[in-house]
Each structure stands twice: as structure tokens, then as C-alpha cells.
Scaffold this active site. Structure first.
Site, PDB file in Angstrom:
ATOM      1  N   HIS A 128       0.832  -1.200   0.000  1.00  0.00           N
ATOM      2  CA  HIS A 128       0.000   0.000   0.000  1.00  0.00           C
ATOM      3  C   HIS A 128       0.870   1.255   0.000  1.00  0.00           C
ATOM      4  O   HIS A 128       1.774   1.364   0.817  1.00  0.00           O
ATOM      5  CB  HIS A 128      -0.926   0.013   1.226  1.00  0.00           C
ATOM      6  CG  HIS A 128      -2.118  -0.889   1.067  1.00  0.00           C
ATOM      7  ND1 HIS A 128      -3.286  -0.713   1.767  1.00  0.00           N
ATOM      8  CD2 HIS A 128      -2.321  -1.960   0.262  1.00  0.00           C
ATOM      9  CE1 HIS A 128      -4.157  -1.649   1.406  1.00  0.00           C
ATOM     10  NE2 HIS A 128      -3.594  -2.422   0.507  1.00  0.00           N
TER      11      HIS A 128
ATOM     12  N   PRO B  44      -4.172   0.077  18.775  1.00  0.00           N
ATOM     13  CA  PRO B  44      -3.881  -0.382  17.414  1.00  0.00           C
ATOM     14  C   PRO B  44      -4.012   0.674  16.325  1.00  0.00           C
ATOM     15  O   PRO B  44      -3.671   0.407  15.170  1.00  0.00           O
ATOM     16  CB  PRO B  44      -4.899  -1.514  17.196  1.00  0.00           C
ATOM     17  CG  PRO B  44      -5.969  -1.290  18.195  1.00  0.00           C
ATOM     18  CD  PRO B  44      -5.352  -0.580  19.347  1.00  0.00           C
TER      19      PRO B  44
ATOM     20  N   LYS C 136       1.170  -0.253  15.099  1.00  0.00           N
ATOM     21  CA  LYS C 136       2.579  -0.314  15.489  1.00  0.00           C
ATOM     22  C   LYS C 136       2.966  -1.547  16.317  1.00  0.00           C
ATOM     23  O   LYS C 136       4.157  -1.844  16.460  1.00  0.00           O
ATOM     24  CB  LYS C 136       2.950   0.939  16.324  1.00  0.00           C
ATOM     25  CG  LYS C 136       2.986   2.211  15.524  1.00  0.00           C
ATOM     26  CD  LYS C 136       4.283   2.327  14.738  1.00  0.00           C
ATOM     27  CE  LYS C 136       4.204   3.337  13.626  1.00  0.00           C
ATOM     28  NZ  LYS C 136       3.860   2.802  12.312  1.00  0.00           N
TER      29      LYS C 136
ATOM     30  N   TYR D 176       3.684   6.705  10.280  1.00  0.00           N
ATOM     31  CA  TYR D 176       2.894   5.535   9.895  1.00  0.00           C
ATOM     32  C   TYR D 176       3.771   4.479   9.212  1.00  0.00           C
ATOM     33  O   TYR D 176       3.634   3.290   9.493  1.00  0.00           O
ATOM     34  CB  TYR D 176       1.745   5.962   8.965  1.00  0.00           C
ATOM     35  CG  TYR D 176       0.712   4.872   8.775  1.00  0.00           C
ATOM     36  CD1 TYR D 176      -0.304   4.678   9.710  1.00  0.00           C
ATOM     37  CD2 TYR D 176       0.756   4.020   7.679  1.00  0.00           C
ATOM     38  CE1 TYR D 176      -1.245   3.664   9.552  1.00  0.00           C
ATOM     39  CE2 TYR D 176      -0.172   3.015   7.510  1.00  0.00           C
ATOM     40  CZ  TYR D 176      -1.175   2.845   8.457  1.00  0.00           C
ATOM     41  OH  TYR D 176      -2.100   1.832   8.297  1.00  0.00           O
TER      42      TYR D 176
HETATM   43  P1  RFL Z   1       1.395 -12.261  21.465  1.00  0.00           P
HETATM   44  O1  RFL Z   1       0.948 -12.278  20.035  1.00  0.00           O
HETATM   45  O2  RFL Z   1       0.423 -11.895  22.496  1.00  0.00           O
HETATM   46  O3  RFL Z   1       2.026 -13.685  21.781  1.00  0.00           O
HETATM   47  C1  RFL Z   1       2.405 -14.065  23.092  1.00  0.00           C
HETATM   48  C2  RFL Z   1       2.350 -15.575  23.200  1.00  0.00           C
HETATM   49  O4  RFL Z   1       2.755 -15.966  24.513  1.00  0.00           O
HETATM   50  C3  RFL Z   1       1.867 -16.971  24.998  1.00  0.00           C
HETATM   51  N1  RFL Z   1       1.885 -16.964  26.465  1.00  0.00           N
HETATM   52  C4  RFL Z   1       2.529 -17.888  27.212  1.00  0.00           C
HETATM   53  N2  RFL Z   1       3.272 -18.949  26.876  1.00  0.00           N
HETATM   54  C5  RFL Z   1       3.791 -19.701  27.887  1.00  0.00           C
HETATM   55  N3  RFL Z   1       3.593 -19.423  29.196  1.00  0.00           N
HETATM   56  C6  RFL Z   1       2.855 -18.358  29.580  1.00  0.00           C
HETATM   57  N4  RFL Z   1       2.664 -18.091  30.870  1.00  0.00           N
HETATM   58  C7  RFL Z   1       2.300 -17.547  28.578  1.00  0.00           C
HETATM   59  N5  RFL Z   1       1.530 -16.423  28.586  1.00  0.00           N
HETATM   60  C8  RFL Z   1       1.299 -16.094  27.314  1.00  0.00           C
HETATM   61  C9  RFL Z   1       0.521 -16.585  24.406  1.00  0.00           C
HETATM   62  O5  RFL Z   1      -0.366 -17.693  24.367  1.00  0.00           O
HETATM   63  C10 RFL Z   1       0.928 -16.098  23.018  1.00  0.00           C
HETATM   64  O6  RFL Z   1       0.917 -17.129  22.068  1.00  0.00           O
HETATM   65  O7  RFL Z   1       2.647 -11.250  21.627  1.00  0.00           O
HETATM   66  P2  RFL Z   1       3.853 -10.942  20.629  1.00  0.00           P
HETATM   67  O8  RFL Z   1       4.411 -12.206  20.036  1.00  0.00           O
HETATM   68  O9  RFL Z   1       4.741 -10.009  21.332  1.00  0.00           O
HETATM   69  O10 RFL Z   1       3.163 -10.192  19.382  1.00  0.00           O
HETATM   70  C11 RFL Z   1       2.619  -8.905  19.536  1.00  0.00           C
HETATM   71  C12 RFL Z   1       1.455  -8.697  18.557  1.00  0.00           C
HETATM   72  O11 RFL Z   1       0.568  -9.779  18.690  1.00  0.00           O
HETATM   73  C13 RFL Z   1       0.713  -7.366  18.788  1.00  0.00           C
HETATM   74  O12 RFL Z   1       1.615  -6.331  19.076  1.00  0.00           O
HETATM   75  C14 RFL Z   1      -0.127  -6.920  17.561  1.00  0.00           C
HETATM   76  O13 RFL Z   1      -1.145  -7.846  17.297  1.00  0.00           O
HETATM   77  C15 RFL Z   1      -0.751  -5.548  17.787  1.00  0.00           C
HETATM   78  N6  RFL Z   1      -1.645  -5.121  16.704  1.00  0.00           N
HETATM   79  C16 RFL Z   1      -1.138  -4.575  15.535  1.00  0.00           C
HETATM   80  N7  RFL Z   1       0.194  -4.445  15.361  1.00  0.00           N
HETATM   81  C17 RFL Z   1       0.707  -3.976  14.189  1.00  0.00           C
HETATM   82  O14 RFL Z   1       1.940  -3.858  14.064  1.00  0.00           O
HETATM   83  N8  RFL Z   1      -0.107  -3.610  13.118  1.00  0.00           N
HETATM   84  C18 RFL Z   1      -1.461  -3.707  13.211  1.00  0.00           C
HETATM   85  O15 RFL Z   1      -2.139  -3.432  12.220  1.00  0.00           O
HETATM   86  C19 RFL Z   1      -2.030  -4.182  14.469  1.00  0.00           C
HETATM   87  N9  RFL Z   1      -3.358  -4.306  14.606  1.00  0.00           N
HETATM   88  C20 RFL Z   1      -3.027  -5.258  16.842  1.00  0.00           C
HETATM   89  C21 RFL Z   1      -3.867  -4.843  15.773  1.00  0.00           C
HETATM   90  C22 RFL Z   1      -3.604  -5.803  17.997  1.00  0.00           C
HETATM   91  C23 RFL Z   1      -4.969  -5.911  18.112  1.00  0.00           C
HETATM   92  N10 RFL Z   1      -5.492  -6.479  19.314  1.00  0.00           N
HETATM   93  C24 RFL Z   1      -6.475  -7.469  19.351  1.00  0.00           C
HETATM   94  C25 RFL Z   1      -4.834  -6.198  20.556  1.00  0.00           C
HETATM   95  C26 RFL Z   1      -5.248  -4.938  15.868  1.00  0.00           C
HETATM   96  C27 RFL Z   1      -5.810  -5.454  17.046  1.00  0.00           C
HETATM   97  C28 RFL Z   1      -7.303  -5.488  17.114  1.00  0.00           C
HETATM   98  C1  PHB Z   2      -5.899  -4.585  10.691  1.00  0.00           C
HETATM   99  O1  PHB Z   2      -6.205  -5.442  11.526  1.00  0.00           O
HETATM  100  O2  PHB Z   2      -5.983  -4.800   9.478  1.00  0.00           O
HETATM  101  C2  PHB Z   2      -5.432  -3.252  11.157  1.00  0.00           C
HETATM  102  C3  PHB Z   2      -5.471  -2.949  12.503  1.00  0.00           C
HETATM  103  C4  PHB Z   2      -5.049  -1.700  12.936  1.00  0.00           C
HETATM  104  C5  PHB Z   2      -4.583  -0.779  12.008  1.00  0.00           C
HETATM  105  C6  PHB Z   2      -4.522  -1.096  10.665  1.00  0.00           C
HETATM  106  C7  PHB Z   2      -4.953  -2.336  10.231  1.00  0.00           C
HETATM  107  O3  PHB Z   2      -4.188   0.464  12.408  1.00  0.00           O
END
Ligand code: RFL
Ligand code: PHB
Length: 394
Positions: free
Chosen positions: A72, A293, A297, A385
Site C-alpha cells: 500500500h 492499534p 505499530k 505511519y
Molecule cells: P502475542 O501475540 O500476544 O504472543 C504471546 C504468546 O505468549 C503466549 N503466552 C505464554 N506462553 C507460555 N507461558 C505463559 N505463561 C504464557 N503467557 C502467554 C501466548 O499464548 C501467546 O501465544 O505477543 P507478541 O508475540 O509479542 O506479538 C505482539 C502482537 O501480537 C501485537 O503487538 C499486535 O497484534 C498488535 N496489533 C497490531 N500491530 C501492528 O503492528 N499492526 C497492526 O495493524 C495491528 N493491529 C493489533 C492490531 C492488535 C490488536 N489487538 C487485538 C490487541 C489490531 C488489534 C485489534
Molecule cells: C488490521 O487489523 O488490518 C489493522 C489494525 C489496525 C490498524 C490497521 C490495520 O491500524
């Protein structure tokens, strides 16, 4: 069992770290509380910065991303009924982002780990970290009715916000900074073509909305909802109707609706732990920090933590230096606070703050209007961004 690095958590941070260490010939065991299916079932991030895509290439797992991911060069901001395009490429001198879901990134990393025959313990219960203030840390966990011990040189806490590693750090050595926002995001995934070929971020008096996507046939949409809302209150029809109300007439008309594949509500918070190192234990990714989110980032920050951590560990073994380990926390935190600032600011100008009175909406409109008519304002949004350069401010 013995390994060089015990990694707690098989989310994107833990899996990426495992892959980068493997490339450098360093042994690691990953211990994960959930099943692989559960980890893949969490629908989260969608936007990757160049820093993250470069790192996935370095880890040798970028092939499918380049084939199937969507590059994008801009996104839209919609407020006061009008859409404005943020031309990322023009405003940043050629930078772009990659739309490729976290599920796919995790899938690719899991496949690579399996193909290399590297050990991951799934469904590990009661994971505990011990003696990380010495040079001989240990991890224990229970599986199939038995207690297992891993002796290691380092523990990598990649276990997310609710993990055990940060919770095990001595309270006197840790400082936590937190802001919880008074709303959440209700997300819906559907096999319908995206309403627009790029993302649309919406500021509307009824609340924020986001139109995102995973492919030409799969869409991801979000709505700002009160924290008190329950997922059962939101039928698919209710979601689509509310989304239409927050879009401009052209997008509302074009929107193709369909049954949801997944629907969930996520709270929004800004959170940072200082420091990220406790002796021989390091925190990386969501274990150490959370961003709302809006700025996309979270996963990108996790990738840079992992880059710094893997470099530091490789240097420790190959060059016999602790310099990287010693500077890990400070280096990461600089980048983390910059991303926290952008995510907080972007969240603040795009959401409806119901308790702040009518003046807040008016000020937001004035700020957005100013930004759209100022070259420096647009550049500020765009350069943050796409992700600030790794050496920013050095
Ligand atoms: P995770 O993905 O939470 O993985 C952690 C893992 O550790 C396990 N765990 C354990 N394992 C053993 N013993 C324990 N006691 C444990 N406790 C936990 C868990 O089961 C899990 O498998 O963390 P990690 O790897 O640091 O990854 C981080 C990302 O997941 C997170 O930052 C992103 O998803 C945030 N995020 C976004 N980030 C972006 O860069 N771009 C985006 O567009 C974006 N959109 C988002 C998002 C997060 C969202 N939510 C739901 C918070 C959109 C949403 C809606
Ligand atoms: C996505 O889940 O596609 C997503 C989430 C947060 C953003 C952008 C995209 O800021």
C-alpha cells in the site's frame, strides 16, 4: 533439557526470535501455553512496516508475504464527511507498507520452524522462570502430568501482555506506565471484497471506524464501541448498519456485507515497562509494551525488539561481548516511546471521547483540517505511519 535460549511464548515475537537465532546457529526451545490452532485463531495485526518485512526476509520466511501481501502506498482519512488521501510514498520519499495479516506471518514462521525440526512445546502449563539473576537461569513447566526443567543461558520473555515473565520480575526493579482508553475496538473479519483498495481511518461523531483488509476477497473492519459492550450484543447486521452510518455516502453505498468469520472486542491501552532486561531475562513485544492499534505499530515494535535482542545474543556468543545485551533495554525503549507517542496521538485525534464534552470533537476537526492542509502535518503522519528509521535521532 538444556538449551542456549529458552523462549517463552510462540506468538510472532517468540517465533521470529527462534528463527533468527537458528539462522545464527544458536539453540532455542520455545514454550507456549496454548495450542498452535489457538495462536493462529487470534485475528490481530494487518499492517507491516518495511523494518518488519526486511526482518521476515532476513529470517528466511518472506516468500509468501511478497507473493500474497498487498503493498500500500497510501491510506484515506475520513472526517467531517470528506475523505483525504495520505500519500505515504510521496510524503516519505518512496516508503510503503505491506498489508499481510499477523495470522499469515505466524503461519509462515510456524512452518519454517517445523521444516527446520526446531523444538516448540505447546500446551505447557504452569510455566515458571527461575534464577534469571544468575548466569544459570531455568524454566519449568508441566505437560502430560510431568514437570519439566529447561536449563539455559538466557530467557526471552515473548509471552505477551498477560505473560509470566514480566509478572516474575522483582516489583522493586520494574516501573510500569499505563493509560487505558474509555472504549474498545469491535473487529469483524469477512470473506467480502474490501470497500476500498486502501485502508480508511474514520473520525465520526458516532465513533471511530476502520476499513482494512487481508486480500482482494477478505475484509477486516473495526468499530469503536463502549468498553461495556458485549460481543453477543453485536449481530452481523448491527455491525454492518453501524459501519455504514460512519462511512461517507460513496463508501456506504459500495460496502459489500456478508457473514462474519470472526468477531471480537479488544480494549485499547498504552503501556510501557521499564526496563526490559532483568539479569538474564529479556522482555520483547507485547510482554514489555502495548500500543492502541490505531497506528498499526504493535507487531512492528515487536519485530524491532526481536531484531535488537537476536543481534545482542548473537554478539554474546560470537564476539564474546555483552555490549548488546547491556544496551538492549535502552535501545528498544527509545523506539517504543516514539511509537507510543504516535499511537496515542493518532488514537486521540481519531476517536470519540464521550466524557470530554463537545469541545473535544471541535478541536479534533480543527486539528485534522490543519493537518490535511499542511505539508509538514501530512509528513508527520506519513513518516510515523511507515515507521521511523531505525537510526532516527542518533
Ligand atoms: P502475542 O501475540 O500476544 O504472543 C504471546 C504468546 O505468549 C503466549 N503466552 C505464554 N506462553 C507460555 N507461558 C505463559 N505463561 C504464557 N503467557 C502467554 C501466548 O499464548 C501467546 O501465544 O505477543 P507478541 O508475540 O509479542 O506479538 C505482539 C502482537 O501480537 C501485537 O503487538 C499486535 O497484534 C498488535 N496489533 C497490531 N500491530 C501492528 O503492528 N499492526 C497492526 O495493524 C495491528 N493491529 C493489533 C492490531 C492488535 C490488536 N489487538 C487485538 C490487541 C489490531 C488489534 C485489534
Ligand atoms: C488490521 O487489523 O488490518 C489493522 C489494525 C489496525 C490498524 C490497521 C490495520 O491500524
Amino acid at each position: 533439557m538444556r538449551t542456549q535460549v529458552a523462549i517463552i511464548g510462540a506468538g510472532p515475537s517468540g517465533l521470529l526470535l527462534g528463527q533468527l537465532l537458528h539462522k545464527a546457529g544458536i539453540d532455542a526451545i520455545i514454550v507456549e501455553r496454548q495450542t498452535p490452532e489457538y495462536v493462529l485463531g487470534r485475528i490481530r495485526a494487518g499492517v507491516l512496516e518495511q523494518v518488519a518485512t526486511d526482518l521476515l526476509d532476513e529470517a528466511g520466511v518472506g516468500q509468501r508475504m511478497h507473493a500474497e501481501g498487498l503493498v500500500h502506498t497510501g491510506f484515506d482519512m475520513l472526517f467531517n464527511g470528506t475523505r483525504h488521501r495520505i500519500d505515504l510514498e510521496k510524503l516519505t520519499g518512496g516508503k510503503k507498507v505491506m498489508v499481510y495479516g499477523q495470522t499469515e506471518v505466524t503461519h509462515d514462521l510456524m512452518d519454517a520452524r517445523k521444516a527446520a525440526g526446531l523444538p516448540t512445546v505447546y500446551e505447557a502449563a504452569n510455566v515458571q522462570v527461575h534464577d534469571f539473576d544468575t548466569t544459570q537461569p531455568r524454566v519449568t513447566y508441566e505437560k502430560d502430568g510431568q514437570t519439566h526443567t529447561i536449563d539455559c543461558d538466557f530467557i526471552a520473555g515473548c509471552d505477551g501482555f498477560h505473560g509470566v515473565c514480566r509478572a516474575s520480575a522483582p516489583r522493586s526493579a520494574i516501573k510500569e506506565f499505563e493509560k487505558v482508553y474509555p472504549f474498545g475496538w469491535l473487529g469483524l473479519l469477512s470473506d467480502t471484497p474490501p470497500v476500498h483498495h486502501e485502508l480508511i481511518y474514520v473520525n465520526h461523531p458516532r465513533g471511530f471506524a476502520l476499513c482494512s483488509q487481508r486480500s482482494a476477497t477478505r475484509s477486516r473492519y473495526y468499530l469503536q464501541v463502549p468498553l461495556t459492550d458485549k460481543i453477543e450484543q453485536w449481530s452481523d447486521d448491527a455491525f454492518w448498519n453501524e459501519l455504514k452510518l460512519r462511512l461517507d455516502p460513496e463508501a456506504a453505498e459500495k460496502l459489500i456485507t456478508g457473514p462474519s468469520l470472526e468477531k471480537s472486542i479488544a480494549p485499547l491501552r498504552s503501556f510501557v515497562t521499564e526496563p526490559l532486561r532483568f539479569g538474564r531475562m529479556f522482555l520483547a513485544g507485547d510482554a514489555g509494551h502495548i500500543v492502541p492499534p490505531t497506528g498499526a505499530k504493535g507487531l512492528n515494535l515487536a519485530a524491532t525488539d526481536v531484531k535488537y535482542l537476536s543481534n545482542a545474543i548473537v554478539e554474546f556468543y560470537q564476539d564474546k561481548t555483552e555490549a548488546g545485551i547491556d544496551s538492549y533495554s535502552e535501545r528498544c525503549l527509545k523506539r517504543i516511546w516514539r511509537a507510543e507517542r504516535f499511537s496515542w496521538w493518532f488514537t486521540s485525534i481519531m476517536h470519540n471521547f464521550p466524557d470530554d464534552g463537545a469541545i473535544t470533537g471541535k478541536l479534533q476537526q480543527a486539528e485534522l483540517d490543519y493537518l490535511m492542509h499542511s505539508e509538514s502535518g501530512l509528513k508527520t503522519i506519513a513518516e510515523n505511519y511507515v515507521g521511523l528509521p531505525l537510526n532516527f535521532g542518533e
